[in-house]
Design an enzyme around this catalytic site. Structure first.
Site, PDB file in Angstrom:
ATOM      1  N   TYR A  18      87.738  43.565   7.783  1.00  0.00           N
ATOM      2  CA  TYR A  18      88.927  42.726   7.921  1.00  0.00           C
ATOM      3  C   TYR A  18      89.883  42.998   6.763  1.00  0.00           C
ATOM      4  O   TYR A  18      89.460  43.497   5.725  1.00  0.00           O
ATOM      5  CB  TYR A  18      88.513  41.247   7.909  1.00  0.00           C
ATOM      6  CG  TYR A  18      87.665  40.831   9.089  1.00  0.00           C
ATOM      7  CD1 TYR A  18      88.241  40.655  10.343  1.00  0.00           C
ATOM      8  CD2 TYR A  18      86.301  40.630   8.954  1.00  0.00           C
ATOM      9  CE1 TYR A  18      87.468  40.262  11.426  1.00  0.00           C
ATOM     10  CE2 TYR A  18      85.518  40.235  10.034  1.00  0.00           C
ATOM     11  CZ  TYR A  18      86.108  40.045  11.266  1.00  0.00           C
ATOM     12  OH  TYR A  18      85.347  39.663  12.330  1.00  0.00           O
ATOM     13  N   ARG A  56      89.035  40.620   3.244  1.00  0.00           N
ATOM     14  CA  ARG A  56      87.721  40.170   2.774  1.00  0.00           C
ATOM     15  C   ARG A  56      86.657  41.219   3.086  1.00  0.00           C
ATOM     16  O   ARG A  56      86.798  41.978   4.037  1.00  0.00           O
ATOM     17  CB  ARG A  56      87.343  38.833   3.409  1.00  0.00           C
ATOM     18  CG  ARG A  56      87.377  38.809   4.931  1.00  0.00           C
ATOM     19  CD  ARG A  56      87.640  37.376   5.389  1.00  0.00           C
ATOM     20  NE  ARG A  56      87.519  37.195   6.835  1.00  0.00           N
ATOM     21  CZ  ARG A  56      88.431  37.536   7.727  1.00  0.00           C
ATOM     22  NH1 ARG A  56      89.533  38.164   7.348  1.00  0.00           N
ATOM     23  NH2 ARG A  56      88.255  37.292   9.014  1.00  0.00           N
ATOM     24  N   ASP A  90      80.138  38.765  18.001  1.00  0.00           N
ATOM     25  CA  ASP A  90      80.523  39.843  17.097  1.00  0.00           C
ATOM     26  C   ASP A  90      80.524  41.093  17.974  1.00  0.00           C
ATOM     27  O   ASP A  90      79.467  41.538  18.429  1.00  0.00           O
ATOM     28  CB  ASP A  90      79.521  39.938  15.935  1.00  0.00           C
ATOM     29  CG  ASP A  90      80.221  40.308  14.634  1.00  0.00           C
ATOM     30  OD1 ASP A  90      81.294  40.943  14.707  1.00  0.00           O
ATOM     31  OD2 ASP A  90      79.701  39.982  13.562  1.00  0.00           O
TER      32      ASP A  90
HETATM   33  C1  PLP Z   1      81.564  37.839   9.466  1.00  0.00           C
HETATM   34  C2  PLP Z   1      82.175  38.839   8.627  1.00  0.00           C
HETATM   35  C3  PLP Z   1      83.131  38.482   7.668  1.00  0.00           C
HETATM   36  C4  PLP Z   1      83.576  37.058   7.450  1.00  0.00           C
HETATM   37  O1  PLP Z   1      84.220  36.550   8.585  1.00  0.00           O
HETATM   38  P1  PLP Z   1      84.877  35.089   8.559  1.00  0.00           P
HETATM   39  O2  PLP Z   1      85.317  34.895   9.968  1.00  0.00           O
HETATM   40  O3  PLP Z   1      85.990  35.140   7.583  1.00  0.00           O
HETATM   41  O4  PLP Z   1      83.810  34.134   8.137  1.00  0.00           O
HETATM   42  C5  PLP Z   1      83.680  39.485   6.899  1.00  0.00           C
HETATM   43  N1  PLP Z   1      83.334  40.766   7.057  1.00  0.00           N
HETATM   44  C6  PLP Z   1      82.437  41.142   7.980  1.00  0.00           C
HETATM   45  C7  PLP Z   1      82.109  42.581   8.124  1.00  0.00           C
HETATM   46  C8  PLP Z   1      81.815  40.195   8.797  1.00  0.00           C
HETATM   47  O5  PLP Z   1      80.894  40.577   9.698  1.00  0.00           O
END
Ligand code: PLP
Ligand code: SF4
Length: 376
Positions: free
Chosen positions: A91, A94, A307
């Protein structure tokens, strides 16, 4: 050695032990364990009431794991989004930071079976590379510290990571993802939380899948964390024979709120090799959300997500509350199934009129003479 490390040492890890305790074929257990190791903390093993119950299914090696029929080793394509071995950067703002290869116990449905439990795959030395990657990417503002389970590290090692991350100016928030409050609540000590609270804003996502996992010990651990000002969320994986029942899930989310944990996500089980026997149909998750939303506190309602296989990230799924949308109206269905109509805004093109940019000192209430009177 800390108390929790001693307790962990007493875990079930030998095929003979587990075969005897649950009446299994030792050779079969060995075969399954070769594919994905097992460990069950004594505390968690004691939550098993009978063979095949919701706790058992999550944690006891099952010959069904060897089925070759379907599933992928890396269903989320994490390895593709991994610039250095300890980072998954999928993302914009993050990253997932994998800091430990081990877990208190090993969930049979784990998405990272390919790495977890294998010290050559998530290597403590790769932590430095991960830190360096984060330092060099100013767009990262949120780090999810994961693994494996970060709380398998000693307090000192964990503190080193938190401190190093806090020293990076562009990092706003830290999150820890851990199943230790569920597998070994004794890991949560006053000493640990005292250290953690020096690194705020720090969030923690825990992982409970069944109401029976929220014991008095777990409640004590969660209370310590919450008292340290750590906002707690929960991630649940939807699993066949564990929590694929609206009543069980409702009880779980309600119980979580009583220990100050906010349900965050329910995951559709990932398409992981050897976990077919634990997967449910997607419609089950929608049914569960429908059974919770409106029927209990909005605070208790997590997002149901898939996911996406292939690396699409988390995609939310909602039961069909919106029945139709046109220029005049939106037809909605409430939690009881009753239908309601919301009229769209009435303007020539059915759009919110664009606001004129406000000019300082030039306010002229053209369309509201009565307002003009009031003002002057
Ligand atoms: C789940 C995840 C996140 C965090 O996702 P949020 O929706 O912000 O909680 C970040 N990076 C990866 C690769 C993920 O699988
Ligand atoms: S605690 Fe998390 S990382 Fe560890 S085995 Fe379970 S799902 Fe996998």
């Amino acid at each position: 050695m800390d108390d929790w490390q001693n307790l962990l040492k007493g875990s079930l890890t030998k095929p003979e032990e587990i075969a005897e305790r649950f009446g299994l074929d030792v050779e079969e257990v060995k075969k399954v364990a070769k594919n994905f190791k097992f460990r069950i903390t004594p505390y968690y093993a004691n939550l098993i009431k009978e063979k095949g119950d919701p706790i058992y299914r999550q944690i006891v090696p099952d010959p069904a794991e060897l089925a070759e029929n379907s599933g992928a080793a890396d269903p989320l394509n994490e390895d593709e989004d991994s610039p250095v071995p300890s980072i998954v950067h999928r993302y914009p703002d993050r990253v997932l930071f994998l800091v430990s290869h081990s877990c208190g116990s090993y969930c049979r449905f784990c998405t990272r079976k390919r790495k977890v439990g294998d010290s050559t795959k998530i290597n403590p030395r790769s932590i430095e590379d991960g830190l360096e990657y984060i330092r060099q990417h100013p767009e990262i503002r949120d780090v999810i510290i994961s693994g494996g389970d970060p709380l398998m590290l000693s307090d000192n090692k964990l503190e080193y990571i938190l401190k190093s991350l806090r020293a990076i100016e562009h990092i706003q928030i830290l999150r820890i993802g851990s199943r230790m409050p569920c597998f070994l609540p004794q890991r949560i000590t006053p000493k640990l939380v005292k250290m953690l609270q020096r690194y705020h804003p720090l969030y923690m996502n825990v992982h409970f899948n069944h109401p029976d996992e929220i014991t008095e010990e777990a409640a004590r651990a969660l209370n310590l964390l919450a008292n340290a000002g750590i906002p707690l969320g929960n991630q649940t994986v939807l699993l066949k024979g564990v929590n694929d029942d609206p009543e069980v899930m409702k009880k779980l989310v309600q119980k979580l709120l009583t220990v100050r944990v906010r349900p965050y996500y329910i995951y559709q089980a990932d398409y992981v090799k050897g976990t077919e026997y634990l997967r449910t149909k997607v419609s089950k998750g929608l049914e569960i959300i429908q059974a919770i939303r409106g029927w209990t506190s909005g605070l208790a309602v997590p997002q149901f997500v898939i996911d996406a296989p292939g690396g699409g990230g988390k995609i939310p799924l909602l039961p069909a509350y919106v029945q139709s949308v046109d220029d005049e109206k939106v037809v909605l269905r409430n939690y009881q199934g009753k239908v309601f109509v919301y009229p769209q805004v009435d303007s020539p093109d059915n759009q919110v009129p664009a606001q004129k940019p406000a000019q300082k000192g030039a306010f002229k209430p053209e369309f509201m003479p009565e307002l003009e009177e009031m003002m002057y």
